[in-house]
Design an enzyme around this catalytic site. Structure first.
Site, PDB file in Angstrom:
ATOM      1  N   LYS A   1       1.687  -3.101   6.719  1.00 20.18           N
ATOM      2  CA  LYS A   1       2.187  -3.190   5.345  1.00 20.18           C
ATOM      3  C   LYS A   1       3.698  -2.960   5.312  1.00 20.18           C
ATOM      4  O   LYS A   1       4.424  -3.624   4.568  1.00 20.18           O
ATOM      5  CB  LYS A   1       1.457  -2.177   4.451  1.00 20.18           C
ATOM      6  CG  LYS A   1       0.008  -2.544   4.178  1.00 20.18           C
ATOM      7  CD  LYS A   1      -0.130  -3.925   3.555  1.00 20.18           C
ATOM      8  CE  LYS A   1      -1.563  -4.291   3.235  1.00 20.18           C
ATOM      9  NZ  LYS A   1      -1.710  -5.667   2.718  1.00 20.18           N
TER      10      LYS A   1
ATOM     11  N   TYR B   1      -2.616  -0.136  10.379  1.00 16.96           N
ATOM     12  CA  TYR B   1      -2.747  -0.784   9.075  1.00 16.96           C
ATOM     13  C   TYR B   1      -1.506  -0.525   8.230  1.00 16.96           C
ATOM     14  O   TYR B   1      -0.900  -1.441   7.667  1.00 16.96           O
ATOM     15  CB  TYR B   1      -3.989  -0.290   8.336  1.00 16.96           C
ATOM     16  CG  TYR B   1      -3.966  -0.625   6.869  1.00 16.96           C
ATOM     17  CD1 TYR B   1      -4.142  -1.934   6.438  1.00 16.96           C
ATOM     18  CD2 TYR B   1      -3.731   0.362   5.902  1.00 16.96           C
ATOM     19  CE1 TYR B   1      -4.090  -2.248   5.081  1.00 16.96           C
ATOM     20  CE2 TYR B   1      -3.677   0.060   4.565  1.00 16.96           C
ATOM     21  CZ  TYR B   1      -3.861  -1.251   4.150  1.00 16.96           C
ATOM     22  OH  TYR B   1      -3.795  -1.556   2.814  1.00 16.96           O
TER      23      TYR B   1
ATOM     24  N   SER C   1       0.831  -1.208   0.000  1.00 15.48           N
ATOM     25  CA  SER C   1       0.000   0.000   0.000  1.00 15.48           C
ATOM     26  C   SER C   1       0.862   1.253   0.000  1.00 15.48           C
ATOM     27  O   SER C   1       1.982   1.259   0.516  1.00 15.48           O
ATOM     28  CB  SER C   1      -0.884  -0.013   1.256  1.00 15.48           C
ATOM     29  OG  SER C   1      -1.463   1.238   1.491  1.00 15.48           O
TER      30      SER C   1
END
Length: 351
Positions: free
Chosen positions: A155, A151, A126
């Site tokens: 990643k 989050y 991402s």
């Protein structure tokens, strides 16, 4: 063509990627525990391609169950790993859930890569790994800054885990850093089905327009951008999906420059939230009921991609513009409304 395992194959990007793989003559199987997805999208895949895809309803955090899939499928030639929790706001509220799910599932999968000598691995990363970038557009060489959310941190850590693993195995990997996937398959048979209230912009727009949500909120009006709202790089999900097929082919043909190559997947155009809303209103003819509220924790101010490397190395092309992204998203929302009873019968909560 080799057999490709897609994790999260019943999800948004996973289902579109399965369609693209099948259309390019790959054999595909899926792992998806359906905790945040529905088999409804598998039905859509079959309608588009005429092919039924086997899904293993397996929680990747369970190593033994994950390993059993590899034991049953000895001809897996590559893995595309999508399965992860992905809501920025939720990750801020429940960080441990995100670290446990996103990291344990990846680690178990990579254990199987080593044991079963899977040669090709594509990781769904991402643009959040760039944090709040110093300059835009970002390239693959832009600094990795402190993540703005758990989050984003998963990643960043996931990328490191993949890079460290392929150094000591025969596998080659690609990290694909997405910007903001939106839209739906042009056929209208598959698209985004968020669990509960949508955390992403476009499903929030379409659900408001169709009346599932009474009003939509724009998070922030005081950012240093041209209209005060966040800037993002929205890219059609089918363009994202095709990049995964190209990535697998790139690895199969031995064109990788390192044991873990990295590519940005974005259009290269920055669009504000308010501009995206205007584009939707133009193509749908719907006047959106929205209000502007405070900033949301975890959101970066502005980010969009330099995609030159993906275009040149993978041979990737952007086919869909912003209006087509919004048009297909709206067509999908209308289809979901039409099939609401079928979806609910599969025990998927729409609201």
């Amino acid at each position: 063509m080799g057999k490709i395992l897609v994790t999260g194959g019943c999800g948004y990007i996973g289902s579109h990627t399965i369609v693209d793989l099948l259309e390019n003559r790959y054999d595909v199987i899926s792992i998806d525990d359906n905790s945040r997805s529905t088999s409804y999208l598998l039905d859509g895949i079959e309608k588009i391609t005429g092919k039924k895809v086997k899904n293993y309803k397996v929680d990747l955090k369970d190593y033994n169950d994950t390993r059993a899939v590899f034991q049953e499928n000895e001809d897996i030639n590559g893995i595309i790993h999508f399965a992860a929790y992905k809501a920025v706001g939720e990750s801020v509220e429940q960080p441990l859930m995100y670290y446990e799910n996103n990291m344990f599932s990846l680690i178990n999968l990579l254990k199987c890569v080593q044991e079963f000598e899977i040669p090709h691995f594509v990781f769904s990363s991402s643009c959040t790994v760039y944090g709040n970038p110093d300059s835009i557009p970002v390239t693959e060489e832009s600094p990795i800054k402190k993540a703005e959310s758990p989050y984003g941190a998963t990643k960043q850590m996931g990328e490191e885990v993949v890079q460290n693993t392929v150094k000591v195995s025969s596998a080659k990997a690609i990290l694909l850093r997405y910007f903001n996937p939106v839209g739906a398959h042009p056929s209208g048979h598959i698209g985004e089905l968020p669990l509960g209230r949508p955390a992403n912009l476009v499903p929030a727009i379409t659900q408001t327009a169709i009346g599932k949500l009474p009003q939509m909120q724009v998070f922030g009006s005081d950012y240093d951008t041209r209209d005060g709202s966040n800037i993002r790089d929205y890219i059609h999900v089918s363009d994202i999906a095709h990049a995964h097929t190209l990535a697998i082919r790139y690895l199969e043909e031995g064109r990788n420059k390192t044991n873990c190559d990295i590519f940005n997947l974005g259009t290269g155009n920055g669009v504000t939230v308010l501009e995206a809303i205007k584009a939707f209103e133009e193509v749908s003819g719907q006047k959106l009921n929205y209000q502007v509220g405070p900033r949301r924790p975890g959101d970066v101010v502005a980010i969009y991609a330099n995609n030159n490397l993906a275009c040149t190395a993978l041979g990737w092309e952007i086919k869909y513009d912003l209006k087509e992204m919004m048009r297909t998203a709206w067509a999908w929302e209308l289809k979901v409304k039409e099939d609401e009873k079928i979806i609910k019968s599969q025990q998927f909560q729409l609201n």
